[in-house]
Scaffold this active site. Structure first.
Site, PDB file in Angstrom:
ATOM      1  N   HIS A  68       0.846  -1.189   0.000  1.00  0.00           N
ATOM      2  CA  HIS A  68       0.000   0.000   0.000  1.00  0.00           C
ATOM      3  C   HIS A  68       0.885   1.244   0.000  1.00  0.00           C
ATOM      4  O   HIS A  68       2.092   1.171   0.183  1.00  0.00           O
ATOM      5  CB  HIS A  68      -0.845   0.063   1.280  1.00  0.00           C
ATOM      6  CG  HIS A  68      -1.687  -1.131   1.571  1.00  0.00           C
ATOM      7  ND1 HIS A  68      -3.060  -1.128   1.433  1.00  0.00           N
ATOM      8  CD2 HIS A  68      -1.367  -2.362   2.045  1.00  0.00           C
ATOM      9  CE1 HIS A  68      -3.550  -2.302   1.815  1.00  0.00           C
ATOM     10  NE2 HIS A  68      -2.539  -3.076   2.183  1.00  0.00           N
TER      11      HIS A  68
ATOM     12  N   GLU B  87       2.550  -0.941   4.327  1.00  0.00           N
ATOM     13  CA  GLU B  87       2.333   0.430   3.884  1.00  0.00           C
ATOM     14  C   GLU B  87       3.671   1.100   3.615  1.00  0.00           C
ATOM     15  O   GLU B  87       4.596   1.028   4.441  1.00  0.00           O
ATOM     16  CB  GLU B  87       1.581   1.234   4.945  1.00  0.00           C
ATOM     17  CG  GLU B  87       0.157   0.784   5.193  1.00  0.00           C
ATOM     18  CD  GLU B  87      -0.846   1.412   4.240  1.00  0.00           C
ATOM     19  OE1 GLU B  87      -0.411   2.117   3.301  1.00  0.00           O
ATOM     20  OE2 GLU B  87      -2.056   1.195   4.450  1.00  0.00           O
TER      21      GLU B  87
ATOM     22  N   HIS C 131      -2.384  -2.810  -3.435  1.00  0.00           N
ATOM     23  CA  HIS C 131      -3.779  -2.609  -3.045  1.00  0.00           C
ATOM     24  C   HIS C 131      -4.645  -2.404  -4.281  1.00  0.00           C
ATOM     25  O   HIS C 131      -5.785  -2.850  -4.341  1.00  0.00           O
ATOM     26  CB  HIS C 131      -3.858  -1.387  -2.114  1.00  0.00           C
ATOM     27  CG  HIS C 131      -5.070  -1.361  -1.247  1.00  0.00           C
ATOM     28  ND1 HIS C 131      -5.369  -0.297  -0.444  1.00  0.00           N
ATOM     29  CD2 HIS C 131      -6.074  -2.260  -1.051  1.00  0.00           C
ATOM     30  CE1 HIS C 131      -6.496  -0.543   0.221  1.00  0.00           C
ATOM     31  NE2 HIS C 131      -6.933  -1.720  -0.141  1.00  0.00           N
TER      32      HIS C 131
ATOM     33  N   ASP D 138      -3.571   2.507  -4.914  1.00  0.00           N
ATOM     34  CA  ASP D 138      -2.218   2.559  -4.377  1.00  0.00           C
ATOM     35  C   ASP D 138      -1.514   1.201  -4.491  1.00  0.00           C
ATOM     36  O   ASP D 138      -2.193   0.185  -4.535  1.00  0.00           O
ATOM     37  CB  ASP D 138      -2.243   3.035  -2.913  1.00  0.00           C
ATOM     38  CG  ASP D 138      -3.092   2.136  -2.007  1.00  0.00           C
ATOM     39  OD1 ASP D 138      -4.270   1.909  -2.345  1.00  0.00           O
ATOM     40  OD2 ASP D 138      -2.583   1.682  -0.976  1.00  0.00           O
TER      41      ASP D 138
END
Length: 209
Positions: free
Chosen positions: A51, A133, A169, A179
């Site tokens: 992400h 992330e 994602h 993303d």
């Protein structure tokens, strides 16, 4: 993998497995998020999802993402935050712009990162995935230190879990999420893989075609 990021891609033979404890990996700074629950019994952790996030969007280096993932974000602190007011989300890992790695949820637990999602016909990706992330803006580029640290996270996770694929994602929630976006270089990630993560190369190269 260290808190300040990885030392470089190297070769598969250079890689040294980090130690794990209760699904948490040595070298990542640990910040506990309450936004997780148990994985369904009997499911292997087979997918890593990449992400991107920054709060406010495009601003880096602050603690807003950590506050969001730990339910401590002041939603009145910035106009953008009204869009995410009350959101309860998390990820297993956050990789900062300088490569520093933070872990919020044990990889043995289900982090709340992918939402409604499907990968190769399997729904509910949170059940069987690890969420990573990258501090960044969707569609923008990422730093060399982030690729190096991501490689180390993937290698560590592939050493401990039966990972067989990596996706963005945007790939597991197309049309709903975009993303990490066009600025993320999947070919570069594939080329830099090392250690147990090398077995993920085919799945990553397919994303970059």
């Amino acid at each position: 993998m260290s808190e300040r990021g990885a030392s470089g891609a190297g070769t598969p033979g250079d890689w040294v497995a980090p130690r794990w404890r209760d699904g948490r990996v040595e070298g990542a700074r640990q910040v506990a998020s309450p936004n997780h629950d148990a994985r369904p019994p009997g499911l292997g952790v087979t997918l890593a999802i990449v992400h991107s996030i920054s709060l406010p969007p495009g601003e880096y280096g602050g603690d807003a993402v950590e506050r969001l993932f730990t339910n401590r974000l002041d939603f009145d602190a910035h106009p953008y935050y009204e869009r995410i007011r009350g959101l309860a989300v998390s990820a297993h890992f956050l990789v900062r712009r300088d490569g520093a790695c933070v872990q919020f949820v044990s990889c043995d637990q289900r982090a709340w990162h992918a939402g409604r999602s499907t990968w190769q016909g399997r729904e509910a990706c949170n059940d069987y995935s690890i969420g990573i992330e990258l501090e960044g803006l969707e569609g923008d580029t990422f730093e060399a230190a982030q690729y190096a640290s991501l490689v180390e996270v993937l290698a560590a996770c592939a050493d401990r879990y039966p990972l067989d694929a990596v996706a963005g994602h945007e790939h597991v929630a197309p049309g709903r999420k975009g993303d990490p976006g066009a600025g993320f270089d999947w070919r570069r990630l594939a080329a830099e893989l090392r250690g147990p993560a090398c077995r993920l190369r085919d799945s990553i190269e397919a994303l970059g075609r």
